[in-house]
Design a protein around this motif. Structure first.
Motif, mmCIF file in Angstrom:
data_model
loop_
_atom_site.group_PDB
_atom_site.id
_atom_site.type_symbol
_atom_site.label_atom_id
_atom_site.label_comp_id
_atom_site.label_asym_id
_atom_site.label_seq_id
_atom_site.Cartn_x
_atom_site.Cartn_y
_atom_site.Cartn_z
ATOM 1 N N SER A 399 0.826 -1.210 0.000
ATOM 2 C CA SER A 399 0.000 0.000 0.000
ATOM 3 C C SER A 399 0.856 1.254 0.000
ATOM 4 C CB SER A 399 -0.939 -0.009 1.216
ATOM 5 O OG SER A 399 -1.785 -1.135 1.208
ATOM 6 N N ALA A 417 0.235 3.819 6.018
ATOM 7 C CA ALA A 417 -0.297 2.552 5.491
ATOM 8 C C ALA A 417 0.044 1.375 6.394
ATOM 9 C CB ALA A 417 0.235 2.315 4.076
ATOM 10 N N TRP A 421 -2.620 -0.989 8.515
ATOM 11 C CA TRP A 421 -2.746 -2.423 8.281
ATOM 12 C C TRP A 421 -2.470 -3.221 9.546
ATOM 13 C CZ3 TRP A 421 -5.214 -5.035 4.837
ATOM 14 C CH2 TRP A 421 -5.429 -4.503 3.555
#
Length: 544
Positions: A399, A417, A421
């Protein structure tokens, strides 16, 4: 069985021989990766890896066959396969040198939860992988005490022999953990009604156990041994002992604390509910009383129903007449209102409070005895290194790359990102744990712990191949279904091949050598175990 055992033994010997020149050697003995000895060692190690994994897979087929080997034969096989790995240098990871450095820091009264091994300096620092030299220890006081005992004067170790001896000492600690794991695995399997041979095959003879807990000397062996012992004690009724042992396991590595949930469930089963009769017949409104009253109603009408008062009291008699009015109606609804609900929850509440108190007392006493403090709680994210290949970390890096390439606007979000996550992974782990306990907590609490630990390993922010053993150890003991067993076996075989024996990421030439050694072993296994061809001299259909 004999051919399976010999195949695995040949693999273990080849792996140990390759580890002498291609393992996680002390820096004073490391060879250049492009040297002939290192190349031969790497090829031999992967030759042995594939042979060992193939021997394990063939043994699994024998365990599920018509005449499976017994637990004694499998225990002998485990000893035979593990023996060559006891004397080889550390394999697949340099974590054992971090353990030694952290133990030396404890012995030198340095705060391992604030500083990394770089604060220690000396010859041990050069053995620690560069990634971990400035990171604090994520381990609890129980393991640090063991590491300190092994290291002793390790901070002043000046020779390669001293460091190699310390590594063997840490392997002995891990070996004790594996022995305790194996003993508990057998007892847990029998307690859960699982075939002990199948449990040993998946949970103890697993290549990940041999490669990473024996060869790599990882402290997960100690954690799992104490966790298994605690669950075994609680299943036998020793809930306080089980709580203490599982807490000690969590003071090695924190994920073991999930085992305390099983102790709460098992303890609650043995806790009498308020108002329950301890002796003297069934309780009013119980199944036995209702059955007796209904039988009375069918034979003697209201009089016989009134006689049921002798066993169940007025409420049971009114139920027997079928005219119990409001009281019978309330009981038919399974009520008693909030009071009954509180009574139903009382055993779990009492058990939860008792387990919490015992775990807290164990933590306080152990931490005070070792003297390391509680800093490990804030260092639990240490294994989440930037290049970690956990699912959430990998998705976070992907990402980040995509956002950085999408323009100035999305690029500003790229740095968030990976943390996002990781948070999603933690949330998914929590959901998986809740689902596991909703499904299995009543009848299979040990299985629920195994599934929970597997979710933590797979969905957490960090993963290593041996982390999968957290869940597989207990899942093997509780008898996984066919699909789960196959998935676990395939995953174990694949993960066994993912890390080179040096513990460092291989280059192109090293990858080619590893593939060559593995393919050679695969060809040897296929040739040795292929079914015999029918004779070409016999006519088709001949039974001669």
């Amino acid at each position: 069985m004999r051919r399976c055992r010999l195949t695995g033994l040949a693999g273990s010997v080849a792996l140990a021989a390759g580890g002498v020149s291609a393992g996680a050697l002390p820096t004073g003995r490391m060879l250049a990766p492009d040297s002939g000895a290192a190349a031969f060692g790497l090829a031999a190690a992967y030759f042995g890896l594939v042979l060992l994994t193939a021997g394990w897979a063939l043994l699994g087929r024998a365990v599920r066959g018509p005449s499976p080997p017994g637990p004694r034969e499998l225990l002998a096989t485990l000893v035979l396969w593990a023996a060559p790995l006891l004397v080889t240098p550390p394999l697949f990871s340099r974590d054992v040198y971090s353990y030694l450095a952290q133990g030396a820091m404890v012995d030198a009264h340095l705060d391992v939860y604030t500083h990394g091994p770089s604060r220690l300096g000396g010859p041990l620092l050069t053995e620690v992988a560069p990634l971990w030299r400035d990171t604090p220890a994520p381990y609890g006081p129980v393991f640090l005490a063991l590491a300190s005992m092994v290291t002793g004067d390790g901070a002043r170790a000046v020779s390669v022999a001293d460091i190699a001896g310390g590594a063997l000492g840490m392997r002995f600690v891990a070996l004790c953990g594996v022995a305790l794991m194996t003993y508990c695995l057998l007892r847990l399997a029998r307690h859960c009604g699982t075939d002990p041979s199948a449990a040993l095959w998946l949970g103890a003879l697993n290549p990940l156990v041999l490669l990473h807990l024996v060869g790599g000397a990882h402290n997960d062996a100690v954690m799992l041994g104490l966790l298994g012992a605690g669950l075994l004690a609680s299943l036998g009724g020793g809930h306080l002992t089980g709580t203490v042992l599982i807490t000690l396991a969590a003071l090695v590595k924190a994920p073991a604390a999930l085992g305390l949930l099983a102790v709460v469930v098992l303890w609650a089963r043995r806790t009498p509910r308020p108002g329950a009769r301890e002796a003297g017949g069934p309780r009013a409104g119980s199944t036995e009383v209702r059955a007796a009253a209904l039988r009375a109603r069918g034979t003697g009408g209201p009089v016989a129903a009134l006689r049921a008062q002798g066993t169940g009291g007025p409420v049971a008699a009114l139920q027997a007449q079928g005219t119990g009015g409001p009281v019978a109606a309330l009981q038919a609804q399974g009520t008693g209102g909030p009071v009954a609900a509180l009574r139903a929850r009382a055993p779990r509440t009492v058990a939860a409070l008792a387990v919490t108190a015992a775990a807290a007392a164990t933590t306080v006493v152990t931490t005070a005895a070792v003297g390391t403090g509680y800093g490990w709680l804030r260092a639990l994210d240490t294994p989440a290194s930037p290049g970690n290949w956990a699912l959430t970390s990998s998705l976070g890096r992907i990402s980040t790359t995509l956002l950085a390439a999408a323009g100035d606007g999305p690029a500003a979000l790229a740095r968030h990102a990976v943390p996002v996550w990781h948070l999603l992974g933690i949330a998914a782990t929590a959901v998986a744990v809740v689902l596991a306990w909703r499904r299995h907590h009543r009848l299979r609490p040990v299985h629920a712990v195994g599934l929970s630990l597997l979710a933590v390993a797979l969905l957490g922010p960090a993963i290593r191949p041996w982390y999968v053993l957290w869940g597989l150890f207990l899942i093997a003991a509780t008898g996984p279904g066919r699909r789960l067993r196959r998935c676990a076996a395939v995953a174990s075989a694949v993960l066994a091949l993912t890390v080179p024996p040096s513990g460092f990421a291989p280059g192109g030439a090293q990858s080619a050598l590893a593939c060559g050694g593995g393919l050679l072993a695969a060809a040897a296994v296929w040739r040795a175990h292929r079914p015999p061809r029918p004779s070409a001299d016999l006519p088709v259909g001949s039974t001669a």
